[in-house]
Structures are given as structure tokens and as C-alpha cells.
Design a protein around this motif. Structure first.
Motif, PDB file in Angstrom:
ATOM      1  N   ASP A  36       0.762  -6.161   3.985  1.00 12.05           N
ATOM      2  CA  ASP A  36      -0.188  -7.044   3.305  1.00 12.05           C
ATOM      3  C   ASP A  36      -1.634  -6.582   3.503  1.00 12.05           C
ATOM      4  OD1 ASP A  36       1.846  -8.634   2.302  1.00 12.05           O
ATOM      5  OD2 ASP A  36       1.741 -10.086   3.948  1.00 12.05           O
ATOM      6  N   CYS A  37      -1.927  -5.982   4.655  1.00 10.21           N
ATOM      7  CA  CYS A  37      -3.258  -5.456   4.932  1.00 10.21           C
ATOM      8  C   CYS A  37      -3.524  -4.176   4.130  1.00 10.21           C
ATOM      9  CB  CYS A  37      -3.401  -5.198   6.429  1.00 10.21           C
ATOM     10  SG  CYS A  37      -5.037  -4.689   6.926  1.00 10.21           S
ATOM     11  N   ASP A  80      -5.365  -0.721  -3.086  1.00 14.68           N
ATOM     12  CA  ASP A  80      -5.518  -1.160  -4.476  1.00 14.68           C
ATOM     13  C   ASP A  80      -6.944  -1.559  -4.841  1.00 14.68           C
ATOM     14  OD1 ASP A  80      -2.827  -0.715  -4.490  1.00 14.68           O
ATOM     15  OD2 ASP A  80      -2.239  -2.809  -4.748  1.00 14.68           O
ATOM     16  N   SER A  81      -7.611  -2.311  -3.980  1.00 10.47           N
ATOM     17  CA  SER A  81      -8.957  -2.803  -4.301  1.00 10.47           C
ATOM     18  C   SER A  81     -10.057  -1.867  -3.810  1.00 10.47           C
ATOM     19  CB  SER A  81      -9.180  -4.192  -3.694  1.00 10.47           C
ATOM     20  OG  SER A  81      -8.222  -5.092  -4.184  1.00 10.47           O
ATOM     21  N   PRO A 137      -7.503   6.172  -0.106  1.00 10.37           N
ATOM     22  CA  PRO A 137      -6.226   6.889  -0.229  1.00 10.37           C
ATOM     23  C   PRO A 137      -5.371   6.753   1.030  1.00 10.37           C
ATOM     24  CG  PRO A 137      -8.098   8.316  -0.785  1.00 10.37           C
ATOM     25  CD  PRO A 137      -8.656   7.061  -0.190  1.00 10.37           C
ATOM     26  N   LEU A 138      -4.068   6.737   0.841  1.00 13.01           N
ATOM     27  CA  LEU A 138      -3.150   6.645   1.976  1.00 13.01           C
ATOM     28  C   LEU A 138      -3.334   7.814   2.934  1.00 13.01           C
ATOM     29  CD1 LEU A 138       0.131   5.312   0.345  1.00 13.01           C
ATOM     30  CD2 LEU A 138      -1.271   4.165   2.048  1.00 13.01           C
ATOM     31  N   TRP A 153       5.453   0.476   3.993  1.00 11.77           N
ATOM     32  CA  TRP A 153       4.956  -0.868   4.312  1.00 11.77           C
ATOM     33  C   TRP A 153       4.271  -1.503   3.109  1.00 11.77           C
ATOM     34  CZ3 TRP A 153       2.763   1.322   9.430  1.00 11.77           C
ATOM     35  CH2 TRP A 153       3.648   1.048  10.493  1.00 11.77           C
ATOM     36  N   ARG A 154       3.386  -0.742   2.473  1.00  7.84           N
ATOM     37  CA  ARG A 154       2.606  -1.270   1.352  1.00  7.84           C
ATOM     38  C   ARG A 154       3.496  -1.641   0.175  1.00  7.84           C
ATOM     39  NH1 ARG A 154       0.922   1.740  -2.817  1.00  7.84           N
ATOM     40  NH2 ARG A 154      -0.483   0.711  -4.248  1.00  7.84           N
ATOM     41  N   LEU A 155       4.356  -0.723  -0.244  1.00  8.80           N
ATOM     42  CA  LEU A 155       5.187  -0.976  -1.418  1.00  8.80           C
ATOM     43  C   LEU A 155       6.200  -2.093  -1.192  1.00  8.80           C
ATOM     44  CD1 LEU A 155       5.759   2.660  -2.732  1.00  8.80           C
ATOM     45  CD2 LEU A 155       4.223   0.910  -3.650  1.00  8.80           C
ATOM     46  N   THR A 156       6.740  -2.175   0.014  1.00 14.28           N
ATOM     47  CA  THR A 156       7.707  -3.237   0.304  1.00 14.28           C
ATOM     48  C   THR A 156       7.017  -4.599   0.311  1.00 14.28           C
ATOM     49  OG1 THR A 156       9.076  -1.684   1.542  1.00 14.28           O
ATOM     50  CG2 THR A 156       9.473  -4.029   1.926  1.00 14.28           C
ATOM     51  N   SER A 157       5.839  -4.665   0.917  1.00 13.91           N
ATOM     52  CA  SER A 157       5.094  -5.931   0.921  1.00 13.91           C
ATOM     53  C   SER A 157       4.680  -6.322  -0.489  1.00 13.91           C
ATOM     54  CB  SER A 157       3.858  -5.815   1.816  1.00 13.91           C
ATOM     55  OG  SER A 157       4.245  -5.682   3.149  1.00 13.91           O
TER      56      SER A 157
END
Length: 190
Positions: free
Chosen positions: A44-45, A51-52, A56-57, A74-78
Motif C-alpha cells: 500500500d505504501c 504511481d503518483s 521507479p522501482l 508487494w505493489r501489484l498484489t496490494s
């Protein structure tokens, strides 16, 4: 309470545990529960950072010390599961469901159905999940082929799954496009 702890049995093995082992087991369960919650919080963090804020990862990976692929998981699953959809499911179940949905796009199951099946079958490893859903996809494809074969047969009369003693040009011209996967012909020689 000490007697309850000593008599507590391990769920899958049925062996009796000492009170020290029960304490460590409870501590482990607590840590795993918190790790699961932390995985959701991390994802979620990451969502607004990527996105905002357009970080970059690769930069986040260098800054945090975690791999880019781990941060991406983590990002895509959340992102795939809203907060109300997470209740009663572990992060690992949701991660596996997302990976399976991405891998098998033609599988006629929603993300939530895949996750429920993973939980029901207690699948924990990606290899086991792939194996199960490959079998499911093959079964689905066989059923679809059977249905399309029946539909093609009804359109073309008795042309499909039949032996014809005729010039192949006469028979093939009557078949609907894509209705035959194999045609065995015995042309004359000589």
C-alpha cells in the motif's frame, strides 16, 4: 495453563509439545501474522510512491535494499486486492492468485475464484499452483474443443470425426474454417 500448553498438539503431526515449544510456536504464529499485515502495508505504501510520485522501482530497490521484483510483487498484489477483499486470506494466497491470473490469462476464473481455490487446496508454492492451474486450463481447453467440435459438426452435418471416401477437395471445401485440427489423406501414388 501449563498443563494445557504441555498437552497442546501440533496440528499436522499430532505430537505433544513442551510448554517452551508452545511458547515459541505462538511467537512464530504472531510473527507470521504481523509479517502478512506488513506485506500489505508495504504494498500500500509502494502504490503512491510509484504511481503518483513516479519513483521507479529500481530507485526504491536501491534505497530500501529489497529487490525490484520483490517490491513489484508487494505493489501489484496490494493493487490487485482492495482492503475488503483481503479479509480472511493471507498475502501469500493473494500473491499466488495474482501470479496465476497473470500467467494463465485464458483461464476462465476471476482473481477471487483463483485465490479461493488456492486457499481451499492449501497451495503454498508457485510450482504447485502452476501445476494445478495448468491441469485446470487443459481441462477447460478440452471442454471448449469438444463444444466447438459439436457445434462444427452440427453446422457441417457429419463431416467432422468421420471417414470419407471421396476426393479431398470436395470434402475440405465443405468444412468450416478452423474446424479440423488433423486431416489424414491417402493420396494415390503412381
Amino acid at each position: 495453563m501449563a498443563s494445557q500448553a504441555r498437552n497442546r498438539k501440533s496440528g499436522s503431526t499430532g505430537m505433544k509439545l513442551s510448554s517452551a515449544a508452545v511458547e515459541r510456536l505462538e511467537r512464530l504464529e504472531d510473527l507470521l501474522r504481523r509479517q502478512d499485515q506488513d506485506s500489505w502495508r508495504i504494498g500500500d505504501c509502494l502504490i503512491p510512491l510509484v504511481d503518483s510520485h513516479r519513483i521507479p522501482l529500481k530507485v526504491l530497490a536501491a534505497h530500501t535494499g529489497f529487490s525490484r521484483s520483490r517490491l513489484c510483487e508487494w505493489r501489484l498484489t496490494s493493487k490487485a486486492f482492495a482492503a475488503e477483499q483481503r479479509e480472511g486470506f493471507s498475502f501469500q494466497d493473494c500473491l499466488l492468485a495474482r501470479l496465476i491470473k497473470d500467467r494463465f490469462k485464458t483461464l476462465n476464473m476471476s482473481l477471487l475464484e483463483i485465490r479461493a481455490e488456492i486457499k481451499r487446496l492449501r497451495i503454498r508454492r508457485i510450482a504447485d499452483a502452476k501445476s494445478h492451474f495448468i491441469q485446470r486450463l487443459l481441462s477447460q481447453q478440452q471442454n471448449e474443443a469438444l463444444v466447438s467440435g459439436i457445434a462444427a459438426e452440427s453446422k457441417s452435418g457429419q463431416l467432422i470425426n468421420a471417414l470419407h471416401h471421396a476426393d479431398y477437395r470436395d470434402v475440405v471445401s465443405q468444412l468450416p474454417n478452423g474446424s479440423a485440427k488433423l486431416i489424414i489423406a491417402d493420396p494415390p501414388f503412381g
